[in-house]
Design an enzyme around this catalytic site. Structure first.
Site, PDB file in Angstrom:
ATOM      1  N   GLN A 297      15.475  28.133  41.129  1.00 18.47           N
ATOM      2  CA  GLN A 297      16.470  28.971  40.915  1.00 18.47           C
ATOM      3  C   GLN A 297      16.418  30.552  39.729  1.00 18.47           C
ATOM      4  O   GLN A 297      16.041  30.639  39.404  1.00 18.47           O
ATOM      5  CB  GLN A 297      17.587  28.492  40.377  1.00 18.47           C
ATOM      6  CG  GLN A 297      18.391  26.955  40.565  1.00 18.47           C
ATOM      7  CD  GLN A 297      18.658  27.391  42.571  1.00 18.47           C
ATOM      8  OE1 GLN A 297      19.870  27.663  42.068  1.00 18.47           O
ATOM      9  NE2 GLN A 297      18.278  27.372  43.551  1.00 18.47           N
TER      10      GLN A 297
ATOM     11  N   ASN B 197      17.548  29.685  36.525  1.00 20.15           N
ATOM     12  CA  ASN B 197      17.729  27.998  35.931  1.00 20.15           C
ATOM     13  C   ASN B 197      16.503  27.043  36.687  1.00 20.15           C
ATOM     14  O   ASN B 197      15.448  27.290  37.092  1.00 20.15           O
ATOM     15  CB  ASN B 197      19.179  27.409  36.014  1.00 20.15           C
ATOM     16  CG  ASN B 197      19.475  27.884  36.884  1.00 20.15           C
ATOM     17  OD1 ASN B 197      19.917  29.283  37.264  1.00 20.15           O
ATOM     18  ND2 ASN B 197      20.856  26.782  37.885  1.00 20.15           N
ATOM     19  N   ASP B 198      17.635  25.815  37.523  1.00 16.86           N
ATOM     20  CA  ASP B 198      16.911  25.091  37.918  1.00 16.86           C
ATOM     21  C   ASP B 198      15.390  25.038  38.470  1.00 16.86           C
ATOM     22  O   ASP B 198      14.760  25.975  39.200  1.00 16.86           O
ATOM     23  CB  ASP B 198      17.571  24.014  38.654  1.00 16.86           C
ATOM     24  CG  ASP B 198      18.751  23.831  38.293  1.00 16.86           C
ATOM     25  OD1 ASP B 198      18.970  24.439  37.547  1.00 16.86           O
ATOM     26  OD2 ASP B 198      19.538  23.156  39.298  1.00 16.86           O
TER      27      ASP B 198
ATOM     28  N   ARG C 169      25.896  18.719  46.212  1.00 17.98           N
ATOM     29  CA  ARG C 169      24.032  19.911  46.191  1.00 17.98           C
ATOM     30  C   ARG C 169      23.065  18.914  46.052  1.00 17.98           C
ATOM     31  O   ARG C 169      23.482  18.084  45.148  1.00 17.98           O
ATOM     32  CB  ARG C 169      24.616  20.609  45.316  1.00 17.98           C
ATOM     33  CG  ARG C 169      25.102  20.691  44.150  1.00 17.98           C
ATOM     34  CD  ARG C 169      25.285  22.407  43.450  1.00 17.98           C
ATOM     35  NE  ARG C 169      26.298  21.367  42.523  1.00 17.98           N
ATOM     36  CZ  ARG C 169      27.814  21.311  41.721  1.00 17.98           C
ATOM     37  NH1 ARG C 169      28.253  21.559  43.079  1.00 17.98           N
ATOM     38  NH2 ARG C 169      27.775  21.465  40.848  1.00 17.98           N
ATOM     39  N   ASP C 170      22.089  19.642  46.204  1.00 22.03           N
ATOM     40  CA  ASP C 170      20.747  19.993  45.191  1.00 22.03           C
ATOM     41  C   ASP C 170      19.851  18.099  45.752  1.00 22.03           C
ATOM     42  O   ASP C 170      19.881  17.483  45.660  1.00 22.03           O
ATOM     43  CB  ASP C 170      21.198  18.970  43.867  1.00 22.03           C
ATOM     44  CG  ASP C 170      21.989  20.327  43.393  1.00 22.03           C
ATOM     45  OD1 ASP C 170      21.738  21.173  43.832  1.00 22.03           O
ATOM     46  OD2 ASP C 170      22.599  19.982  41.982  1.00 22.03           O
TER      47      ASP C 170
ATOM     48  N   TRP D  51      23.335  25.274  29.759  1.00 28.06           N
ATOM     49  CA  TRP D  51      24.243  26.113  30.214  1.00 28.06           C
ATOM     50  C   TRP D  51      25.303  25.688  29.434  1.00 28.06           C
ATOM     51  O   TRP D  51      25.393  25.295  28.101  1.00 28.06           O
ATOM     52  CB  TRP D  51      25.197  25.139  31.569  1.00 28.06           C
ATOM     53  CG  TRP D  51      24.443  25.430  32.612  1.00 28.06           C
ATOM     54  CD1 TRP D  51      23.937  23.673  33.795  1.00 28.06           C
ATOM     55  CD2 TRP D  51      23.868  26.501  33.555  1.00 28.06           C
ATOM     56  NE1 TRP D  51      23.528  25.008  34.556  1.00 28.06           N
ATOM     57  CE2 TRP D  51      23.410  25.626  34.940  1.00 28.06           C
ATOM     58  CE3 TRP D  51      24.452  28.274  34.234  1.00 28.06           C
ATOM     59  CZ2 TRP D  51      22.698  26.814  35.594  1.00 28.06           C
ATOM     60  CZ3 TRP D  51      23.750  28.348  34.622  1.00 28.06           C
ATOM     61  CH2 TRP D  51      23.054  27.612  35.829  1.00 28.06           C
TER      62      TRP D  51
ATOM     63  N   GLU E 292      24.990  16.402  38.979  1.00 26.10           N
ATOM     64  CA  GLU E 292      23.709  17.653  39.679  1.00 26.10           C
ATOM     65  C   GLU E 292      22.246  16.827  39.816  1.00 26.10           C
ATOM     66  O   GLU E 292      21.846  16.222  38.339  1.00 26.10           O
ATOM     67  CB  GLU E 292      23.613  18.957  39.113  1.00 26.10           C
ATOM     68  CG  GLU E 292      24.895  19.077  38.749  1.00 26.10           C
ATOM     69  CD  GLU E 292      25.269  20.536  38.258  1.00 26.10           C
ATOM     70  OE1 GLU E 292      25.636  21.392  38.748  1.00 26.10           O
ATOM     71  OE2 GLU E 292      24.734  20.909  36.788  1.00 26.10           O
TER      72      GLU E 292
ATOM     73  N   SER F 242      20.167  24.352  44.435  1.00 29.26           N
ATOM     74  CA  SER F 242      18.546  23.329  44.204  1.00 29.26           C
ATOM     75  C   SER F 242      18.232  23.086  45.757  1.00 29.26           C
ATOM     76  O   SER F 242      19.367  22.156  45.644  1.00 29.26           O
ATOM     77  CB  SER F 242      18.723  22.712  42.608  1.00 29.26           C
ATOM     78  OG  SER F 242      18.680  23.817  41.951  1.00 29.26           O
TER      79      SER F 242
HETATM   80  C1  FRU Z   1      22.194  23.003  38.218  1.00 26.75           C
HETATM   81  C2  FRU Z   1      22.805  23.859  38.745  1.00 26.75           C
HETATM   82  C3  FRU Z   1      22.584  22.832  40.843  1.00 26.75           C
HETATM   83  C4  FRU Z   1      23.080  23.617  41.672  1.00 26.75           C
HETATM   84  C5  FRU Z   1      22.015  25.204  40.614  1.00 26.75           C
HETATM   85  C6  FRU Z   1      22.684  26.400  40.568  1.00 26.75           C
HETATM   86  O1  FRU Z   1      22.283  23.277  37.258  1.00 26.75           O
HETATM   87  O2  FRU Z   1      24.510  24.239  38.624  1.00 26.75           O
HETATM   88  O3  FRU Z   1      23.760  22.393  40.978  1.00 26.75           O
HETATM   89  O4  FRU Z   1      22.500  24.088  42.992  1.00 26.75           O
HETATM   90  O5  FRU Z   1      22.548  24.920  39.091  1.00 26.75           O
HETATM   91  O6  FRU Z   1      22.023  27.337  40.200  1.00 26.75           O
END
Ligand code: FRU
Length: 495
Positions: A53, A36-37, A164-165, A302, A219, A97
């Site tokens: 990710q 993902n990200d 986060r992030d 998602w 996020e 992330s």
């Molecule tokens: C965004 C997210 C972030 C998190 C990550 C987890 O897509 O939900 O906020 O760090 O993915 O994989």
């Protein structure tokens, strides 16, 4: 064996088992497993680095690692060993992330440690910020001082489960980190921390907050300037639909404004959705040596079914094309990175083609191509193109002049992609508002096996989506409701 070596060994042993039917040709995707990200997007020692990710062991989300690729030109990427694995008490539930920064020749990654692997009890989750450092851009060591920002450093208004992030940046002599957070009212906010040495961080304040007006958790924040304009990007979860905007379950938005990071203030004067398609999330940017601000995003969403995963192909997820960002007339423009032009081949060119009703053009078809075109609408109201076409299937996009909307429709592409909780009227189509200029529409369309990225009016709006067509469906047809003039059309294979 360490978790990192285990992941690497698994990838090497199993990557050839991946089914190649839906694999893309010129976009970043995992060798095997789930991504993902984008994370840690940066320019380091003369090369572009992109982390992401990553869960190598399944084509569904799992405890996050950081995968890693590098490139000389942002188009051809080389896989590098997995950079981070969830192997410490402070990231045992996943290395979530984060972003990268160079300092003193070393590359630093700042990321979120998800502390609780027990997903049954989300209330026990704690999210904290960590740093890993590398001297060669390949092997990373987590700092002994981790976590560098603990939940103890949260203001009373913030929930410790959603923190986060981090976006790391340097301003003057100081490092700053902008971290996504959830206020106790349930909605998003961005917190700012400051450090002199990357190891000791202190809380500065709240940069922006939703007050429950702009979705839930915020996020993946980003903050940068283009010329005199300060820009914040972020991905609010569960942002409510507003007409044709924010139709996905989660959205990515940009703010243009004025930022004073030292006093922790950002005054926005524009907010808009970054991309109007089905599959665009968690964008991240970096500045390269040429001074360009370049953005890349996860080309997926998602809570959607992903055919490559459902059909057991062994992988899921890809990144968008990197896009250069510009601010023009208080709008954020996205332009495909210049380097993609080096990969153009087998040009087919047409000029001054009149379309009445429908038309196919010899040589204009394919699944790994770029189309560039300029259309004069004359007296017509609708002009469109159907791609990924065979006898039964097609993916349709068109411009409706009366409505001033560009529409993308994947209802007949061959395979339904289901989104949980999406109303029927927007299940298959996305619409973005944009005007013709002198009665003309300019398009650049990038097609790559399962992806479509449309840049409308020189990048004023974009629309990014995945579709999973039949392997034979590669036809293209143009259509209109009255005479229109394709002033110019170029098609290239992307090699
Ligand atoms: C965004 C997210 C972030 C998190 C990550 C987890 O897509 O939900 O906020 O760090 O993915 O994989």
């Amino acid at each position: 064996m360490s978790k990192l070596s285990k992941a690497q060994e698994y990838i090497l042993k199993n990557k050839d088992k991946v089914n190649s039917e839906y694999r893309l040709k010129y976009h970043v995707m995992p060798e095997i497993g789930w991504i993902n990200d984008p994370n840690g997007f940066c320019y380091y020692n003369g090369e572009y680095h992109l982390f992401y990710q990553y869960y190598p062991y399944d084509s569904q989300w799992g405890p996050m690692h950081w995968g890693h690729v590098k490139s000389n030109d942002l188009v051809k990427w080389e896989y590098l060993p997995v950079a981070l694995a969830p192997d410490m008490y402070y990231d045992a539930g996943g290395c979530f992330s984060g972003t990268a920064i160079e300092d003193d020749g070393k590359l630093y990654l700042m990321y979120t440690g998800n502390t609780n692997p027990d997903l049954e009890k989300p209330e026990n989750i704690r999210q904290i910020q960590n740093i890993a450092v590398s001297e060669d851009g390949i092997e990373f060591t987590k700092l002994p001082s981790n976590p560098v920002i603990d939940t103890k450093a949260l203001p009373g208004s913030a929930l410790p489960q959603d923190f986060r992030d981090p976006k790391i940046l340097k301003h003057g002599e100081d490092f700053y980190s902008i971290v996504g957070s959830r206020n106790i009212d349930g909605s998003g906010q961005l917190l700012v921390y400051k450090s002199k040495d990357l190891s000791q961080w202190t809380y500065v304040g709240v940069l922006m907050k939703s007050n429950n007006k702009l979705g839930k958790m915020w996020e993946c924040p980003d903050l940068f300037s283009i010329g005199d304009t300060d820009v914040v990007l972020m991905s609010p979860q569960f942002l409510e639909r507003d007409g044709d905007k924010y139709c996905n379950v989660h959205s990515s938005v940009y703010f243009l404004g004025e930022c004073d990071i030292e006093s922790c203030s950002f005054k926005p004067f524009v907010i808009d959705e970054i991309d109007g398609g089905f599959d665009f999330y968690a964008p991240q940017t970096m500045a390269d040596a040429k001074g360009r601000r370049i953005m890349i995003a996860w080309m997926q969403m998602w809570d959607m079914t992903i055919p490559s995963s459902e059909q057991g192909h062994g992988w899921a997820g890809a990144m968008t094309l990197p896009r250069e960002l510009k601010v023009i007339d208080n709008k954020l423009y996205q332009i495909p990175i210049e380097e993609i032009k080096r990969y153009r081949g087998n040009n087919i060119e047409y000029k001054d083609i009149v379309v009445t009703n429908s038309l196919a053009l010899e040589g204009v078809e394919g699944k790994h191509i770029e189309l560039e075109m300029e259309i004069d609408f004359l007296d017509a109201n609708v002009f469109g193109l159907k791609i990924f076409k065979d006898e039964e299937h097609e993916t349709v996009m068109y411009y409706d002049k009366k409505e001033a909307k560009f529409v993308f429709d994947r209802s007949k592409n061959g395979q339904d992609i289901f989104a949980s909780g999406v109303e029927d009227d927007i299940k298959y189509a996305r619409r973005v508002g944009i005007n013709l200029k002198d009665n003309k529409l300019k398009l650049r369309v990038f097609i790559d096996t399962i992806s479509i990225e449309v840049f409308i009016q020189d990048g004023e709006k974009t629309l990014t989506s995945t579709v999973y067509p039949n392997s034979s469906a590669k036809g293209i047809e143009f259509y209109s409701d009255a005479e229109v003039l394709i002033k110019e059309l170029n098609k290239w294979e992307i090699k």
